[in-house]
Enzyme design. Structure first.
Site, short mmCIF file in Angstrom:
data_model
loop_
_atom_site.label_atom_id
_atom_site.label_comp_id
_atom_site.label_asym_id
_atom_site.label_seq_id
_atom_site.Cartn_x
_atom_site.Cartn_y
_atom_site.Cartn_z
N PHE A 149 113.00 -16.27 24.08
CA PHE A 149 112.56 -17.39 24.93
C PHE A 149 111.83 -18.46 24.13
O PHE A 149 111.75 -19.61 24.56
CB PHE A 149 111.63 -16.87 26.05
CG PHE A 149 110.20 -16.67 25.60
CD1 PHE A 149 109.30 -17.73 25.59
CD2 PHE A 149 109.75 -15.43 25.14
CE1 PHE A 149 108.00 -17.56 25.15
CE2 PHE A 149 108.46 -15.26 24.70
CZ PHE A 149 107.58 -16.33 24.70
N LYS A 173 124.05 -15.43 24.38
CA LYS A 173 123.29 -14.81 25.48
C LYS A 173 121.83 -15.23 25.26
O LYS A 173 121.09 -14.59 24.54
CB LYS A 173 123.45 -13.28 25.42
CG LYS A 173 123.28 -12.54 26.73
CD LYS A 173 121.97 -12.78 27.45
CE LYS A 173 120.80 -12.03 26.87
NZ LYS A 173 119.49 -12.49 27.43
N GLU A 176 116.69 -15.18 29.39
CA GLU A 176 116.76 -15.47 30.83
C GLU A 176 115.54 -16.26 31.32
O GLU A 176 115.50 -16.71 32.45
CB GLU A 176 116.95 -14.18 31.63
CG GLU A 176 115.85 -13.13 31.50
CD GLU A 176 115.99 -12.22 30.29
OE1 GLU A 176 116.33 -12.70 29.19
OE2 GLU A 176 115.71 -11.01 30.44
N ARG A 177 114.53 -16.43 30.44
CA ARG A 177 113.33 -17.14 30.88
C ARG A 177 113.51 -18.67 30.83
O ARG A 177 112.91 -19.40 31.62
CB ARG A 177 112.14 -16.80 29.99
CG ARG A 177 111.88 -15.33 29.91
CD ARG A 177 110.43 -15.05 29.58
NE ARG A 177 110.25 -13.71 29.08
CZ ARG A 177 110.49 -12.61 29.76
NH1 ARG A 177 110.95 -12.70 31.00
NH2 ARG A 177 110.32 -11.43 29.23
N SER A 226 112.00 -9.30 19.97
CA SER A 226 110.98 -8.35 19.55
C SER A 226 111.60 -7.22 18.71
O SER A 226 112.80 -6.94 18.81
CB SER A 226 110.24 -7.81 20.78
OG SER A 226 111.17 -7.43 21.76
N CYS A 281 107.17 -17.03 16.17
CA CYS A 281 107.28 -15.89 15.24
C CYS A 281 106.67 -16.24 13.89
O CYS A 281 106.41 -15.36 13.09
CB CYS A 281 108.73 -15.50 15.07
SG CYS A 281 109.67 -16.75 14.23
N GLU A 383 101.83 -7.09 17.30
CA GLU A 383 101.98 -8.53 17.56
C GLU A 383 101.43 -8.84 18.95
O GLU A 383 101.81 -8.20 19.92
CB GLU A 383 103.47 -8.88 17.50
CG GLU A 383 103.75 -10.35 17.74
CD GLU A 383 105.24 -10.67 17.76
OE1 GLU A 383 106.00 -9.96 18.45
OE2 GLU A 383 105.65 -11.63 17.08
#
Ligand code: NAD
Length: 498
Positions: A149, A173, A176-177, A226, A281, A383
């Protein structure tokens, strides 16, 4: 309520699974749309569509493929501001930061414009008597990208632009957020002349991801997200014989040497630690001052800066950062802060409980700062992915060097110093994939490659730059001779160059 479907075969299609996820407006906390979550059958239909379109695209000469990239650049330039607003409204980052998200992706499309040159092979004339050897790069076919996201423009573009330029068809893909920008990117590619089916966007969750992993027609998968999911995808992809490059989480350290310019170091830490609410990240989440005096000087300057961070809705151009992506993300970050306090770290600035007037339901979080964090604490090992900076005091340079080098993650690291000798030693010895010298977020430019080490990256080829061309193509090597007739009969021993 607006619904967001998929983009398959050059057109928007509705979801058929009956399953949806909420897309929030993080600045207000409202649900602004529902995104369809694809079933295995819908993913299969997208792959079939891509598979049918790919051979003609691969047969289109590389200069013509490059021209589609060039046209895309022209079109997206005209839409940059509107796209940044759309991105910020679903992600929560500020509009100026969203513009940067798009721009860093666009730069990889610029790199992909060089595809005629990048795809050139190798040739050896006279490798043996009358023998020439050449290598060429061919596309893999249908490939897929699964993206996070936190960079809904940049990371899809990092993946799809080189893949498509190489002659593959790409199934994206996205997260979805924040699914709207990836769909708009696919639409712009079509407007730029990309044939339908070469970039299909399929929204979804684990079901769609597993359908990608199980699909025998998908030859490679690029993932960013992640680490536990990166590892899952890497293992599953290997089981089905796919190429995989899977990039995971991070814990990026910034070492502050006693001779560093403290003003510069604090500016760097504030931007790299709290920009985009720490949801990067390559965010700096650990500051490592070397020596007690350096640590005291750092904290003295850092505390007032963290206390005065300006947090606002994503459309407030003067805000330092906006809301986090979801309410769950706020709760997760707060629970890490609670754990840090319980484990004995000193909470110098507490961002829990921050409320923005007029936006009380938004997903905001104040900046937090921990001092005297130690490597055994959960907030150091894991994290957090929020606006939280941990200060770990190192007694000397060797102790500081060991911290990022032995950490489970190895994405980015930085050293701030005025001593070239220390910086040179650090860059040579640190066990981390991307290193900054007086640069806090060392994200490599498009024509170099991006990738972390250890649990930040599974696989052997990085994103963008020359590695992306290697990842999205397979090498074929041809050994040829054109004898006028067999002169010496059959040869039974292996030919060598002795
Ligand atoms: P995430 O792992 O939750 O999601 C990433 C993708 O995986 C999404 O498309 C999501 O739909 C899918 N997914 C989620 N759960 C899944 C499951 N159980 N099985 C299969 N697929 C699943 O990550 P996120 O929260 O979207 O992104 C944040 C993470 O991404 C952070 O850890 C961050 O460090 C990392 N990240 C890494 C890099 C890098 O280059 N190393 C870059 C950006 C973000």
């Amino acid at each position: 309520m607006r619904t967001i479907g998929h983009y398959i075969g050059g057109r928007n299609v509705g979801g058929e699974s009956g399953r949806f996820a909420d897309v929030f407006h993080p600045s207000t906390g409202e649900v602004q749309a529902k995104v369809a979550l694809a079933s295995k059958a819908e993913m299969r239909a997208a792959v079939e569509n891509a598979k049918a379109a790919q051979p003609a695209w691969a047969a289109t000469n590389p200069q013509k493929r490059a021209r589609v990239m060039m046209r895309f650049l022209e079109l997206i330039r005209g839409e940059h501001d509107a796209l940044a607003e759309l991105l910020a409204s679903e992600h929560g980052k500020t509009v100026p930061d969203a513009k940067g998200d798009i721009q860093r992706g666009v730069e990889v499309v610029e790199f992909a414009c060089g595809i005629p040159h990048l795809l050139k092979g190798e040739y050896t004339e006279g490798a043996g008597p009358g023998i020439d050897v050449y290598s060429l790069r061919q596309p893999l076919g249908v490939v897929a990208g699964i993206t996070p996201f936190n960079f809904p423009a940049m990371i899809p573009l990092w993946k799809c632009a080189p893949a498509i330029a190489c002659g593959n068809a790409f199934i994206l893909k996205p997260s979805e957020r924040d699914p709207s920008v990836p769909i708009r990117i696919a639409e712009i590619f079509l407007e730029a002349g990309l044939p339908p089916g070469i970039l299909n966007v399929v929204n979804g969750d684990k079901e769609a991801v597993d359908a990608i992993l199980d699909d025998e027609d998908i030859k490679a998968v690029g993932f960013v997200g992640s680490s536990h999911i990166a590892e899952y995808i890497y293992v599953r992809a290997a089981e089905t014989g796919k190429r995989a490059q899977c990039f995971g989480g991070a814990k990026n350290h910034m070492i502050i040497m006693p001779d560093a310019d403290m003003g510069q170091a604090v500016d760097a830490l504030i931007g790299a630690g709290y920009g985009s609410a720490g949801e990067r990240c390559m965010a700096i989440s650990v500051a490592v001052p070397v020596g007690e005096q350096t640590a005291d000087r750092l904290m003295e300057k850092l505390i007032p800066r963290v206390e005065s961070l300006k947090i606002g809705p994503s459309h407030d151009g003067s805000a330092d950062y906006g809301p986090l992506v979801t309410r769950e993300a706020v709760q997760k970050v707060a629970s890490y802060i609670n754990k840090g306090v319980a484990e004995g770290a000193q909470l110098a600035v507490d961002g829990r409980g921050f409320k923005l007037q007029g936006y009380e339901n938004g997903f905001y979080m104040g900046g937090s700062l921990f001092d005297r964090v130690t490597p055994d604490m959960t907030i150091y090992k894991e994290e957090i992915f929020g606006p939280v900076l941990s200060v770990v005091r190192a007694k000397d340079y060797e102790e500081a060097l060991a911290l990022p080098s032995t950490h489970q993650y190895g994405n980015g690291v930085a050293i701030f110093t005025q001593d070239g000798d220390a910086a040179r030693d650090f860059t040579a010895r640190v066990n981390v994939g991307m290193v900054g010298v007086n640069v806090p977020i060392p994200v490599p430019i498009a024509y170099h490659t991006f990738g972390g080490w250890k649990r930040s990256g599974f696989g052997d080829l990085n994103q963008h730059g020359p590695d992306s061309i290697r990842f999205y193509t397979k090498t074929k090597t041809v050994t040829q001779r054109w004898p006028s007739g067999i002169k010496s009969g059959a040869e039974f021993s292996i030919p060598t160059m002795r």
